[in-house]
Enzyme design. Structure first.
Site, PDB file in Angstrom:
ATOM      1  N   GLU A  57       0.389  -1.193   0.094  1.00 32.08           N
ATOM      2  CA  GLU A  57      -0.264   0.109   0.003  1.00 32.08           C
ATOM      3  C   GLU A  57       0.928   1.641  -0.482  1.00 32.08           C
ATOM      4  O   GLU A  57       0.278   2.565  -0.269  1.00 32.08           O
ATOM      5  CB  GLU A  57      -0.585  -0.237   1.480  1.00 32.08           C
ATOM      6  CG  GLU A  57      -1.615  -1.207   1.260  1.00 32.08           C
ATOM      7  CD  GLU A  57      -3.171  -0.556   0.274  1.00 32.08           C
ATOM      8  OE1 GLU A  57      -3.161  -0.235  -0.728  1.00 32.08           O
ATOM      9  OE2 GLU A  57      -3.822  -2.022  -0.092  1.00 32.08           O
ATOM     10  N   HIS A  85       2.047   1.364  -3.164  1.00 32.65           N
ATOM     11  CA  HIS A  85       1.299   2.273  -3.873  1.00 32.65           C
ATOM     12  C   HIS A  85       0.695   3.654  -4.144  1.00 32.65           C
ATOM     13  O   HIS A  85       0.966   4.500  -5.090  1.00 32.65           O
ATOM     14  CB  HIS A  85       0.042   1.512  -4.146  1.00 32.65           C
ATOM     15  CG  HIS A  85      -0.185   0.055  -4.294  1.00 32.65           C
ATOM     16  ND1 HIS A  85      -1.179  -0.357  -4.179  1.00 32.65           N
ATOM     17  CD2 HIS A  85       0.657  -1.083  -5.298  1.00 32.65           C
ATOM     18  CE1 HIS A  85      -1.152  -1.808  -4.424  1.00 32.65           C
ATOM     19  NE2 HIS A  85       0.077  -1.637  -4.971  1.00 32.65           N
ATOM     20  N   TYR A  91       1.734   6.731  -7.089  1.00 34.74           N
ATOM     21  CA  TYR A  91      -0.063   7.587  -6.644  1.00 34.74           C
ATOM     22  C   TYR A  91       1.156   9.015  -6.917  1.00 34.74           C
ATOM     23  O   TYR A  91       0.309  10.006  -7.564  1.00 34.74           O
ATOM     24  CB  TYR A  91      -0.849   7.734  -6.218  1.00 34.74           C
ATOM     25  CG  TYR A  91      -1.321   6.276  -5.948  1.00 34.74           C
ATOM     26  CD1 TYR A  91      -1.561   6.074  -7.902  1.00 34.74           C
ATOM     27  CD2 TYR A  91      -2.033   5.659  -5.444  1.00 34.74           C
ATOM     28  CE1 TYR A  91      -2.224   4.573  -7.789  1.00 34.74           C
ATOM     29  CE2 TYR A  91      -2.462   4.050  -5.635  1.00 34.74           C
ATOM     30  CZ  TYR A  91      -2.919   3.731  -7.340  1.00 34.74           C
ATOM     31  OH  TYR A  91      -3.181   2.547  -7.162  1.00 34.74           O
ATOM     32  N   GLU A  99     -11.492  -2.444  -2.721  1.00 33.74           N
ATOM     33  CA  GLU A  99     -10.785  -2.360  -3.216  1.00 33.74           C
ATOM     34  C   GLU A  99     -11.072  -3.396  -4.571  1.00 33.74           C
ATOM     35  O   GLU A  99     -10.599  -3.441  -5.569  1.00 33.74           O
ATOM     36  CB  GLU A  99      -9.619  -3.793  -2.728  1.00 33.74           C
ATOM     37  CG  GLU A  99      -9.024  -2.712  -1.360  1.00 33.74           C
ATOM     38  CD  GLU A  99      -7.876  -3.935  -1.232  1.00 33.74           C
ATOM     39  OE1 GLU A  99      -6.991  -3.529  -0.735  1.00 33.74           O
ATOM     40  OE2 GLU A  99      -8.322  -5.098  -0.169  1.00 33.74           O
ATOM     41  N   GLU A 145      -3.647  -5.759  -5.464  1.00 36.46           N
ATOM     42  CA  GLU A 145      -4.836  -5.362  -5.203  1.00 36.46           C
ATOM     43  C   GLU A 145      -5.595  -6.821  -5.098  1.00 36.46           C
ATOM     44  O   GLU A 145      -6.563  -6.754  -4.358  1.00 36.46           O
ATOM     45  CB  GLU A 145      -5.907  -4.431  -5.481  1.00 36.46           C
ATOM     46  CG  GLU A 145      -5.087  -2.940  -5.700  1.00 36.46           C
ATOM     47  CD  GLU A 145      -5.240  -1.861  -3.907  1.00 36.46           C
ATOM     48  OE1 GLU A 145      -5.634  -2.933  -3.562  1.00 36.46           O
ATOM     49  OE2 GLU A 145      -4.548  -1.093  -3.678  1.00 36.46           O
TER      50      GLU A 145
END
Length: 322
Positions: A86, A89, A93, A161, A195
Site C-alpha cells: 500500500e 502504491h 500515485y 478494493e 490489489e
C-alpha cells in the site's frame, strides 16, 4: 503453522516485488499534451485525485483494524507485506501527481479531493462509515463485535478494493486500449495484481472465519453485505458520472452505463465469492477489461514484464509450532 496458505500468499507477494522507478512515464507527458482533449484530461485529473487518497484510506484501516484483530502470525506476515505494498502504491500515485499535475496549486487541490470533490468525498464517507465502528474495539469479545469486524473486512475487500479500485483501473485500461498513457497502464498492471492479491487474502480470511464460527453468517449479515455492496455500486457510479460527464465534452467511447454495467458485474462476482447469490445478473460490457485476466506477454528486452516474479529460496515445515 495453523494457516499455511496465508504464509504461501506472503511468499507469493514477495516474489511479485516491483518498484516505482521501473515505470516509464516519458510517453505519457506527450499524450497529455498532444493526444488528449479536455474531457480525457478531466478524467485523468479526477482519477489521480482518487488514487492520491484511496490507498491511504486502505492502509489506515489495515493498521487500525485488520492487523489488530487478525492475530495469527502467518496472517500478520501477509498483512505486513500488504502494508508495504500500500505504501508502494501511494508512492506510485504521488509520482503520478508530480508527473501529471506539475502546478502546485492544482496538486494541492488533488490532495484535498476528499474535501472539495463531492464524488470522492462520498467514497471516503462510505469507507468511514464501515471503519468507524471498529475504532473502539480493543478486543472482539462478542459475536456482535465479530460481525462488526467481518463487515469491515468485507467492505474493504469487496467494495473499496474490489469495486472502487477495479472501477478506477477500468479507466486506465480504457485509455490504454486507445494507445494512451502506457506508463500509467504499466504501473497499474502491478498495482492491479497487488490489489487482487489483497482482495483474495481477505476473502480467504472470511472463509476461515466461516469455518471456525459458522453461526456468524446468518441472514442478517447477508442482508447487510448486499446493502453495502449496492451502496458501493451506486457510489462508484456517481464517480463515473463525474469523470465521464463532468465537462462539456464527454469522453468518447466510454459511458456511465458501461461503467455501471462493469461495476454490477464485479459486484456479482464479489457476492458469489462470499457465497451469496448474484444481485444484478450482469455481464461484463468492457471487452478490454476481460483481457486483464490473461497474464501480460511482452518482449523481456523491450519492457519489464509485469508478471515477472523474483525467486524465493527455502522451504517451510508444516509440522512444527510457528
Amino acid at each position: 503453522m495453523v494457516y499455511p496458505s496465508f504464509y504461501e500468499r506472503y511468499r507469493a507477494a514477495i516474489r511479485n516485488t516491483w518498484t516505482v522507478e521501473e515505470v516509464d512515464f516519458s510517453t505519457d507527458l506527450r499524450d497529455l499534451r498532444e493526444r488528449m482533449g479536455p474531457a480525457e484530461r478531466h478524467l485523468i485529473e479526477r482519477l489521480v485525485a482518487f488514487f492520491a487518497t484511496g490507498d491511504s484510506i486502505v492502509a489506515n484501516n489495515l493498521v487500525l483494524s485488520l492487523y489488530r484483530h487478525l492475530n495469527a502470525p502467518e496472517a500478520r506476515m501477509y498483512l505486513s507485506r500488504q502494508l508495504y505494498e500500500e505504501a508502494l502504491h501511494v508512492q506510485f500515485y504521488l509520482t503520478l501527481l508530480d508527473t501529471y499535475v506539475p502546478d502546485p496549486v492544482a496538486r494541492e487541490a488533488a490532495f484535498a479531493a476528499v474535501e472539495n470533490i463531492p464524488s470522492i468525498r462520498a467514497q471516503a464517507e462510505f469507507c468511514a462509515r464501515w471503519q468507524a465502528p471498529m475504532a473502539g474495539l480493543e478486543r472482539l469479545e462478542s459475536a456482535e463485535d465479530q460481525r462488526t469486524f467481518l463487515l469491515n473486512l468485507i467492505c474493504f475487500a469487496a467494495c473499496t478494493e474490489g469495486l472502487f479500485f477495479y472501477g478506477a483501473f477500468a479507466y486506465v485500461y480504457f485509455l490504454r486500449s486507445r494507445g494512451l498513457l502506457h506508463g500509467l497502464a504499466a504501473g497499474t498492471n502491478w498495482v492491479f495484481r497487488d490489489e487482487s492479491g489483497h482482495m483474495e487474502f481477505a476473502f480467504e480470511v472470511v472463509d476461515v472465519i466461516r469455518r471456525e464460527s459458522p453461526a456468524l453468517f446468518d441472514d442478517a449479515l447477508a442482508a447487510q453485505i448486499v446493502e453495502m455492496i449496492e451502496e458501493a455500486v451506486d457510489c462508484e457510479t456517481e464517480f463515473a458520472r463525474d469523470l465521464l460527464e463532468g465537462t462539456a465534452h464527454r469522453v468518447a467511447g466510454l459511458t456511465v452505463a458501461d461503467l455501471r454495467g462493469y461495476l454490477e458485474y464485479c459486484a456479482d462476482q464479489r457476492l458469489v465469492r462470499l457465497r451469496l447469490p448474484p444481485r444484478y445478473g450482469a455481464q461484463n460490457p468492457l471487452s478490454f477489461m476481460a483481457l486483464q485476466d490473461i497474464p501480460e506477454l511482452a518482449n523481456f528486452f523491450e519492457r519489464r514484464v509485469s508478471a515477472y516474479q523474483n525467486a524465493v529460496e527455502g522451504s517451510v515445515a508444516l509440522d512444527v509450532d510457528f
